[in-house]
Enzyme design. Structure first.
Site, PDB file in Angstrom:
ATOM      1  N   ASN A  37      -4.515  23.187  28.742  1.00 54.74           N
ATOM      2  CA  ASN A  37      -5.300  22.506  29.762  1.00 54.74           C
ATOM      3  C   ASN A  37      -5.499  21.019  29.469  1.00 54.74           C
ATOM      4  OD1 ASN A  37      -6.552  22.607  32.183  1.00 54.74           O
ATOM      5  ND2 ASN A  37      -8.369  23.720  31.493  1.00 54.74           N
ATOM      6  N   HIS A 122     -17.473  35.997  34.742  1.00 58.47           N
ATOM      7  CA  HIS A 122     -18.298  34.802  34.576  1.00 58.47           C
ATOM      8  C   HIS A 122     -19.358  34.685  35.657  1.00 58.47           C
ATOM      9  CE1 HIS A 122     -15.107  32.222  32.276  1.00 58.47           C
ATOM     10  NE2 HIS A 122     -15.295  33.404  31.729  1.00 58.47           N
ATOM     11  N   ARG A 147     -20.705  37.514  31.543  1.00 60.99           N
ATOM     12  CA  ARG A 147     -21.050  36.301  30.798  1.00 60.99           C
ATOM     13  C   ARG A 147     -22.043  35.496  31.628  1.00 60.99           C
ATOM     14  NH1 ARG A 147     -17.223  31.102  29.534  1.00 60.99           N
ATOM     15  NH2 ARG A 147     -17.997  30.497  31.589  1.00 60.99           N
ATOM     16  N   TYR A 159     -21.081  22.611  31.221  1.00 59.02           N
ATOM     17  CA  TYR A 159     -20.005  23.608  31.145  1.00 59.02           C
ATOM     18  C   TYR A 159     -20.425  24.937  31.779  1.00 59.02           C
ATOM     19  CZ  TYR A 159     -17.109  27.364  29.864  1.00 59.02           C
ATOM     20  OH  TYR A 159     -16.329  28.471  29.974  1.00 59.02           O
ATOM     21  N   ASP A 218     -21.432  31.655  26.323  1.00 62.46           N
ATOM     22  CA  ASP A 218     -20.530  30.688  25.673  1.00 62.46           C
ATOM     23  C   ASP A 218     -21.295  29.393  25.396  1.00 62.46           C
ATOM     24  OD1 ASP A 218     -17.061  29.726  26.429  1.00 62.46           O
ATOM     25  OD2 ASP A 218     -18.431  29.148  24.783  1.00 62.46           O
ATOM     26  N   HIS A 220     -20.025  27.027  23.790  1.00 65.00           N
ATOM     27  CA  HIS A 220     -18.967  26.029  23.963  1.00 65.00           C
ATOM     28  C   HIS A 220     -19.025  24.914  22.926  1.00 65.00           C
ATOM     29  CE1 HIS A 220     -15.843  24.358  26.737  1.00 65.00           C
ATOM     30  NE2 HIS A 220     -15.660  25.646  26.908  1.00 65.00           N
ATOM     31  N   GLU A 244     -20.727  32.943  21.869  1.00 64.37           N
ATOM     32  CA  GLU A 244     -19.383  32.429  21.626  1.00 64.37           C
ATOM     33  C   GLU A 244     -19.377  30.954  21.244  1.00 64.37           C
ATOM     34  OE1 GLU A 244     -15.511  31.478  24.464  1.00 64.37           O
ATOM     35  OE2 GLU A 244     -16.963  32.996  25.077  1.00 64.37           O
ATOM     36  N   GLU A 270     -11.054  30.450  20.469  1.00 59.42           N
ATOM     37  CA  GLU A 270     -10.160  30.090  21.577  1.00 59.42           C
ATOM     38  C   GLU A 270      -9.443  28.770  21.357  1.00 59.42           C
ATOM     39  OE1 GLU A 270     -12.685  27.837  24.991  1.00 59.42           O
ATOM     40  OE2 GLU A 270     -13.147  29.976  24.734  1.00 59.42           O
ATOM     41  N   ARG A 291     -11.279  35.273  19.370  1.00 56.42           N
ATOM     42  CA  ARG A 291     -11.160  34.822  20.757  1.00 56.42           C
ATOM     43  C   ARG A 291      -9.820  34.208  21.128  1.00 56.42           C
ATOM     44  NH1 ARG A 291     -12.655  35.207  25.205  1.00 56.42           N
ATOM     45  NH2 ARG A 291     -13.399  33.152  25.842  1.00 56.42           N
ATOM     46  N   HIS A 320      -9.174  35.356  24.990  1.00 54.50           N
ATOM     47  CA  HIS A 320      -9.531  34.284  25.916  1.00 54.50           C
ATOM     48  C   HIS A 320      -8.760  34.467  27.227  1.00 54.50           C
ATOM     49  CE1 HIS A 320      -9.652  29.596  26.504  1.00 54.50           C
ATOM     50  NE2 HIS A 320     -10.750  30.157  26.963  1.00 54.50           N
ATOM     51  N   ASP A 324      -7.043  28.787  33.010  1.00 58.16           N
ATOM     52  CA  ASP A 324      -6.008  27.913  32.458  1.00 58.16           C
ATOM     53  C   ASP A 324      -5.057  28.664  31.535  1.00 58.16           C
ATOM     54  OD1 ASP A 324      -7.494  26.863  29.599  1.00 58.16           O
ATOM     55  OD2 ASP A 324      -8.809  27.305  31.262  1.00 58.16           O
ATOM     56  N   GLU A 347     -11.691  38.774  28.460  1.00 55.24           N
ATOM     57  CA  GLU A 347     -12.210  37.847  29.471  1.00 55.24           C
ATOM     58  C   GLU A 347     -11.293  37.900  30.699  1.00 55.24           C
ATOM     59  OE1 GLU A 347     -13.450  33.098  29.885  1.00 55.24           O
ATOM     60  OE2 GLU A 347     -12.254  33.772  28.169  1.00 55.24           O
ATOM     61  N   TRP A 410     -17.480  18.949  24.197  1.00 54.25           N
ATOM     62  CA  TRP A 410     -17.677  19.453  25.559  1.00 54.25           C
ATOM     63  C   TRP A 410     -17.681  20.934  25.544  1.00 54.25           C
ATOM     64  CZ3 TRP A 410     -14.285  22.307  28.673  1.00 54.25           C
ATOM     65  CH2 TRP A 410     -14.794  22.522  29.983  1.00 54.25           C
TER      66      TRP A 410
HETATM   67  C1  CS2 Z   1     -14.064  28.784  28.046  1.00 52.24           C
HETATM   68  C2  CS2 Z   1     -12.879  28.192  28.735  1.00 52.24           C
HETATM   69  O1  CS2 Z   1     -13.580  30.797  29.118  1.00 52.24           O
HETATM   70  C3  CS2 Z   1     -14.042  30.274  28.114  1.00 52.24           C
HETATM   71  O2  CS2 Z   1     -14.504  30.929  27.186  1.00 52.24           O
HETATM   72  O3  CS2 Z   1     -14.371  28.369  26.813  1.00 52.24           O
HETATM   73  O4  CS2 Z   1     -13.110  28.232  30.068  1.00 52.24           O
HETATM   74  C4  CS2 Z   1     -12.531  26.790  28.336  1.00 52.24           C
HETATM   75  O5  CS2 Z   1     -13.517  25.916  28.690  1.00 52.24           O
HETATM   76  C5  CS2 Z   1     -11.229  26.392  28.987  1.00 52.24           C
HETATM   77  O6  CS2 Z   1     -10.245  27.285  28.641  1.00 52.24           O
HETATM   78  C6  CS2 Z   1     -10.802  24.982  28.599  1.00 52.24           C
HETATM   79  O7  CS2 Z   1      -9.569  24.712  29.092  1.00 52.24           O
HETATM   80 MG    MG Z   2     -15.134  29.858  25.554  1.00 51.25          MG
END
Ligand code: CS2
Ligand code: MG
Length: 410
Positions: A37, A122, A147, A159, A218, A220, A244, A270, A291, A320, A324, A347, A410
């Protein structure tokens, strides 16, 4: 079975994807996902300029040797671009081998260890009523695990908060983090505000939906180890399935501090690219879920080894699966999910109708469970004509700054 052609296809049905198509002298075609991504063209170039010329003429059956050839032979090992490129080759070759065997890929990975693959979806909201609506919509879609991401009062876009959180019957909400913009958009973050707010969200969700529903969150990568320990502890009353990416895990030892203070299960990986990134985390039982995605960890061949290593320590999979990861990458993960013993959860962020038009696929989502299907191979193909209708468009993931302007994760 000689490889006679290999081509990289970049397409953008709703978002950018990089796909490798390998063709053998017998006309068998295999597909692999190399989508990274916000850096898609780097992988496309790595494949087109450096890998494709090495594939033509090779025996498609020699998957492990080809993997080692591309990994050791590159001299410059690992990293997200390299491992996404190698993953695309590895998955395409597994797709070909399974097609030639006339079997769905999971059968080559040891057969089914379960009847279905439990998925999580999600849900998110800018406030509690919106979040509750999103949870209900996902339960209506059949999801059995959810989630939870919530906006934080006083902060703008952060996020995980979808612009439209109701699914409208597709099981998908339009949250695509990569924005088609000449430069990354900037978000503002405030850790203390988040740490104060999140436990109140989980308290409200448990009060509304009860104690049983598995809930995930998450973080993040946004907290220091002690902040992550504090959050994990403050969420314990709400019995999370997992927390996560609670802290950037390049410094694997930092998870010792988190583990010391909380029993909230931890999922990480991830953004990792190889089993080496997990060595301390798994050996010291510092995480509970791996992940990694097939696409970002070099393919199916190394992911099997990663899950075998994790199994020694009762660590489970949590592959994951955001949008993307293309349907090709998603399918590769599902075949692994069905076959491995130490499966945890998968996921599942469904793709758009446009994406599914470009990637016809056999995998299904029924009543909360995914299945890769029984089609020989991976069970996903690429419609070249449809792909050509969606040319690449530059897009970036956002960046994050603290209120004083400091760059943050991020
Ligand atoms: C995230 C992702 O799904 C998740 O757990 O961490 O959406 C992540 O932000 C994206 O894959 C970034 O490209
Ligand atoms: Mg994640």
């Amino acid at each position: 079975m000689r490889i006679v052609n290999a081509e990289v296809v970049v397409t953008s049905p709703g978002r950018n994807f990089v796909t490798l198509e390998i063709t053998t002298e017998d006309g068998v075609r295999g597909y692999g996902d190399g989508t990274l991504n916000g850096r898609e063209l780097a992988v496309a170039s790595y494949l087109t300029d450096h890998v494709v010329p090495l594939l033509v003429g090779r025996d498609a059956h020699q998957i492990e040797d080809t993997w080692q050839y591309l990994h050791r032979g590159a001299y410059w090992r690992r990293g997200p671009v390299t491992m996404a490129a190698i993953a695309a080759v590895d998955v395409a070759l597994w797709d070909i081998k399974a097609q030639v065997a006339g079997l769905p890929l999971y059968q080559l990975l040891g057969g089914a260890s379960r009847t279905g693959i439990r998925a999580y979806g999600h849900a998110s909201g800018r406030d509690l009523p919106e979040l509750f609506d999103s949870i209900r919509a996902h339960l209506d879609e059949g999801y059995k695990s959810i989630r939870i991401q919530s906006a934080v009062p006083g902060l703008g876009t952060i996020y995980g908060i979808g612009a439209g959180t109701t699914t409208g019957g597709t099981g998908r909400y339009d949250y695509e983090p990569a924005r088609r913009h000449p430069v990354p958009t900037e978000e503002v973050w405030d850790t203390r505000a988040y740490l104060r707010h999140l436990p109140t969200v989980f308290e409200a969700v448990r009060n509304e939906f009860g104690p049983e529903l598995p809930l995930l969150h998450d973080v993040h990568h946004r907290l220091t180890p002690i902040q992550a320990a504090k959050l994990g502890r403050s969420l314990e009353p709400y019995d999370l399935f997992w927390m996560e990416d609670c802290t950037p895990a390049e410094n694997q030892e930092s998870l010792r501090l988190v583990r010391h203070h909380t029993t909230t299960p931890l999922a990480i990986g991830e953004v990792f690219n190889s089993v080496v990134d997990y060595q301390t985390l798994i050996r010291e039982q510092l995480i509970d879920y791996v992940r990694s995605a097939v696409t970002h960890t070099g393919g199916i061949s190394p992911m099997r080894k990663l899950f075998d290593y994790a199994a020694l320590y009762q660590v489970k999979s949590g592959i994951h699966g955001p949008t993307d990861i293309s349907p090709v990458g998603m399918a590769a993960g599902l075949h692994l999910d069905l076959a491995i013993h130490n499966f945890g959860i998968q996921e599942f962020m469904p793709h758009s109708a446009e994406t599914y038009q470009v990637f016809p696929h056999a995998y299904t989502f029924t009543d909360g469970y995914l299945h890769p299907g029984e089609t020989p191979g991976l069970g996903v193909t690429l419609d070249r004509e449809a792909a050509a209708a969606f040319p690449y468009e530059p897009a970036y993931l956002p960046v994050n700054r603290l209120r004083d302007g400091t760059m943050h994760d991020w």
